[in-house]
Design a protein around this motif. Structure first.
Motif, PDB file in Angstrom:
ATOM      1  N   VAL C  58       2.340   4.189   8.839  1.00  0.00           N
ATOM      2  CA  VAL C  58       1.720   4.396   7.526  1.00  0.00           C
ATOM      3  C   VAL C  58       0.806   3.216   7.201  1.00  0.00           C
ATOM      4  O   VAL C  58      -0.343   3.398   6.794  1.00  0.00           O
ATOM      5  N   ASN C  61      -2.352   3.350   9.392  1.00  0.00           N
ATOM      6  CA  ASN C  61      -3.291   4.395   8.986  1.00  0.00           C
ATOM      7  C   ASN C  61      -3.919   4.105   7.641  1.00  0.00           C
ATOM      8  O   ASN C  61      -5.093   4.388   7.413  1.00  0.00           O
ATOM      9  N   TRP C  62      -3.117   3.565   6.748  1.00  0.00           N
ATOM     10  CA  TRP C  62      -3.574   3.218   5.403  1.00  0.00           C
ATOM     11  C   TRP C  62      -4.738   2.225   5.519  1.00  0.00           C
ATOM     12  O   TRP C  62      -5.797   2.405   4.931  1.00  0.00           O
ATOM     13  N   LEU C  65      -7.847   3.902   7.114  1.00  0.00           N
ATOM     14  CA  LEU C  65      -8.564   4.799   6.204  1.00  0.00           C
ATOM     15  C   LEU C  65      -9.291   4.009   5.118  1.00  0.00           C
ATOM     16  O   LEU C  65     -10.394   4.362   4.718  1.00  0.00           O
TER      17      LEU C  65
END
Lengths: 352, 251, 70
Positions: C58, C61-62, C65
């Protein structure tokens, strides 16, 4: 424009799907407790915690078998596709049944000692060096963790957030979970089996799944054999014209790229990516409704010629160039940017 | 027949899809029900399990036992001979849950005591789940000499004494290996369940070569068929196998 | 420390950190990394188990992004 997330996007089909599945599980567990509690020939009947472990454990194994059979069944016979599209609910429910099995074991075999049950799980049996008598519980724990990660990432959000390749590879781990469960059974319950029934059920599950996957792979190969073979560059052969049915698609599998769906509509051929912009649904399993490609998962629609969703929607998908050589359909495997207009190729007289 | 198109989100699938799904649903529910009936009817319980039954308060009856307390290889109370047990009767002692007893060994070794608790019974094996502390009623006396029955090689299964005596089912078998290990970690005495009765006994107390409690290596041999070798001696009506686990074999 | 202690404490620490990451992501991250989440709240509790289990992924990816967003 795009749809906002909901906790669960219920539809009548999904509710029915879950109702049937839960009815099957309730029938299984109820009958198991009723029949299992009957005294055996020696007049003894098993106790409730043991029954709960066996009922939920065996139910979970059967559900896992069924959920793994759905994929190849749907590839062999399209009528099974509705089972495939709601498979995530099936998976989450299977995980819940596995959790019930785990909690029954934790609350009985791993309770009543000085160690917390979750610590006892790893402390009680550490004979990792032997095959017979291997701590089979650990295999069950590993399988459950995989099912848990899959259930926990089943919401649409995760598909977008992790990206389709990562999400798919996480969910392919279900095969690992199944192998671990078979090991958990083989080194545990089967070692103590006093009747042939449980070993037989296990064997049938494993053999059925292997055969179904082989059959599905063979049928896929038979379809692939006539497509995606090289022609004069850049073209590849997509198939014979006669194979294209009106309103439907043929999916062309390319070596190192996304599959391409080639639709026939009103005697025109158009090619788009097989991957829906919404949730990577298989567009090639969809069909043309009201002149628009319709995804079988959630009904997202795209225009045939340019891959754009009709206004007010804004999704766009990649299009591809096609050519005709006699009765052979040729495809340029290089995708156009999403939303690029490509003139459909005419393959017969227009429908009156 | 043209196949019908189904959209996952649609509220009203076509007629063919509905008919096929009705068939699949029926097969699924009926199949699960049938498999459940077959699988559940093959479950066999090796013995009455006291703790798993719902009527625990009714079946449990407190008893008071008076006899000689010994600690090797495990805490045992040896009851004096009576009509049913002309040689005397040995009862293994354990605590609540997966715990053994923690008595003051120095003060109580060999003493005549009175102990309260409830009995777990399976076959010839008795285990007292002790409630409270033992009450000394006479000073230690010289222990009776155990009778040697010679050297034996026996096949069977090592279990925790509590479930082998009918505490929890299955009591034997790999399924509850971890559970039995936890009992042993908590100092519940192990027992050996012989596949063939030996001198009329199916349950034997097991000890190391010097007659003391076995160490943690016993856990690698628990809950599966093993062959053990060693001297067997009789204490009262109890058989004690003195074995070296280095020579134990899994079968 | 035994094998069981190691697994148990690693599990507790991992889960505890996961809960922290889950709370932070739901409050500060979700709306910024996924437009479809804006204005939708009922589904957020459903994400917690996944966020706790996969918190290292997480975070990665956080970050990815957010960097792409800027």
């Amino acid at each position: 424009m795009s749809a906002g997330y909901k906790a669960v996007s219920w539809t009548r089909s999904k509710i029915l799907y879950d109702v049937v599945l839960i009815a099957g599980i309730v029938a299984y567990i109820t009958i198991f407790f009723r029949f299992g509690a009957l005294p055996g020939p020696d007049g003894l009947s098993p106790d409730a915690p043991t029954l709960a472990m066996k009922a939920f454990g065996s139910c979970g194994f059967l559900l896992l078998t069924i959920v793994l059979a759905i994929g190849p069944l749907a590839r062999l016979d399209r009528r099974f596709l509705p089972l495939l599209y709601n498979r995530r609910h099936f998976g989450v429910i299977t995980c819940a049944i596995a959790a019930s099995h785990a909690s029954a074991a934790l609350g009985w075999y791993f309770a009543f000692s000085d160690l917390p049950p979750l610590k006892a799980l790893f402390a009680a049996d550490t004979s990792f060096g032997q095959v017979s008598g291997f701590p089979f519980v650990i295999l069950g724990v590993a399988a459950f963790l995989i099912l848990l990660v899959m259930a926990a990432t089943s919401h649409d959000f995760w598909l977008t957030f992790l990206g389709a390749p990562t999400w798919k590879s996480i969910h392919m781990a279900v095969y690992g979970a199944y192998a671990l469960v078979v090991g958990h059974l083989a080194l545990g319950a089967l070692q103590d089996a006093r009747s042939w029934v449980l070993p037989a059920v296990c064997a049938v599950s494993v053999v059925t799944l292997i055969l179904l996957h082989l059959a599905a792979a063979l049928s896929q190969n038979a379809t692939d054999a006539c497509i995606a073979t090289a022609s004069s560059p850049p073209w590849v052969v997509a198939g014979k014209l006669s194979a294209f049915a009106e309103g439907r698609a043929i999916v062309v599998h390319l070596a190192d790229a996304e599959p391409v769906a080639i639709f026939r509509h009103d005697n025109m051929l158009s090619a788009v990516t097989n991957v829906c912009a919404h949730q990577n649904g298989p567009l090639g399993e969809g069909c043309v409704i009201d002149g628009l490609i319709t995804c079988p998962w959630h009904g997202f629609q795209y225009r045939l010629a340019d891959g754009c969703a009709p206004p007010p929607f804004t999704e766009r998908i990649a299009t591809y160039r096609l050519a005709l050589d006699g009765d052979t359909v040729l495809l340029d495997p290089q995708p156009n940017p999403p939303g690029t207009y490509v003139e459909p190729i005419r393959v017969g007289s227009p429908v009156a | 027949m043209k196949d019908e198109f189904f959209i996952g989100w649609s509220n009203t699938p076509g007629r063919q899809t509905r008919a096929f799904m009705a068939l699949v649903s029926t097969v699924l529910i009926a199949g699960l029900a049938l498999l459940s009936a077959i699988l559940s009817s093959t479950i066999r319980d090796p013995g009455h399990s006291l703790f798993g039954s719902s009527g625990l308060p009714q079946v449990v009856q407190d008893v008071t036992l008076a006899g000689t307390l010994t600690f090797d290889p495990y805490p045992i109370i040896m009851l004096p001979p009576d009509a049913m047990h002309p040689r005397g009767h040995g009862v293994l002692l354990t605590g609540e849950g997966k715990h053994g007893v923690a008595f003051d060994r120095a003060a109580l070794e060999g003493a005549r005591v009175e102990i309260k608790g409830f009995l777990l019974k399976r076959g010839t094996l008795d285990m007292l789940v002790v409630n409270g502390s033992p009450r000394k009623i006479a000073e230690p006396e010289a222990p009776g000499r155990p009778q040697s029955l010679g050297r034996w090689r026996i096949v069977g299964e090592i279990c925790d004494g509590k479930c082998a005596a009918g505490g929890m089912s299955p009591g034997t078998g790999l399924a509850h290996k971890a559970c039995a290990n936890l009992c042993l970690i908590g100092d519940v005495p192990p027992v050996f369940v012989s596949s063939q009765p030996l001198e009329g006994q199916q349950f034997l107390v097991i000890a190391d070569g010097r007659g003391r409690a076995l160490d943690h290596r016993i856990r690698d041999f628990l809950a599966m068929r093993v062959a053990l070798e060693g001297q067997i001696e009789r204490r009262g009506d109890m058989l004690v196998l003195r074995t070296d686990l280095a020579h134990a074999r899994r079968l | 420390m035994t094998f069981a202690d190691l697994v148990y404490w690693c599990g507790l620490v991992y889960g505890g950190l996961g809960l922290g990451v889950a709370a932070a992501f739901l409050v500060f991250g979700l709306d910024r990394v996924d437009r479809s989440a804006r204005g939708s709240f009922a589904f957020r509790p459903l994400l917690v188990p996944g966020l706790v289990l996969l918190w290292p992924v997480v975070i990665a990816n956080w970050r990815r992004l957010l960097l792409r967003g800027t």
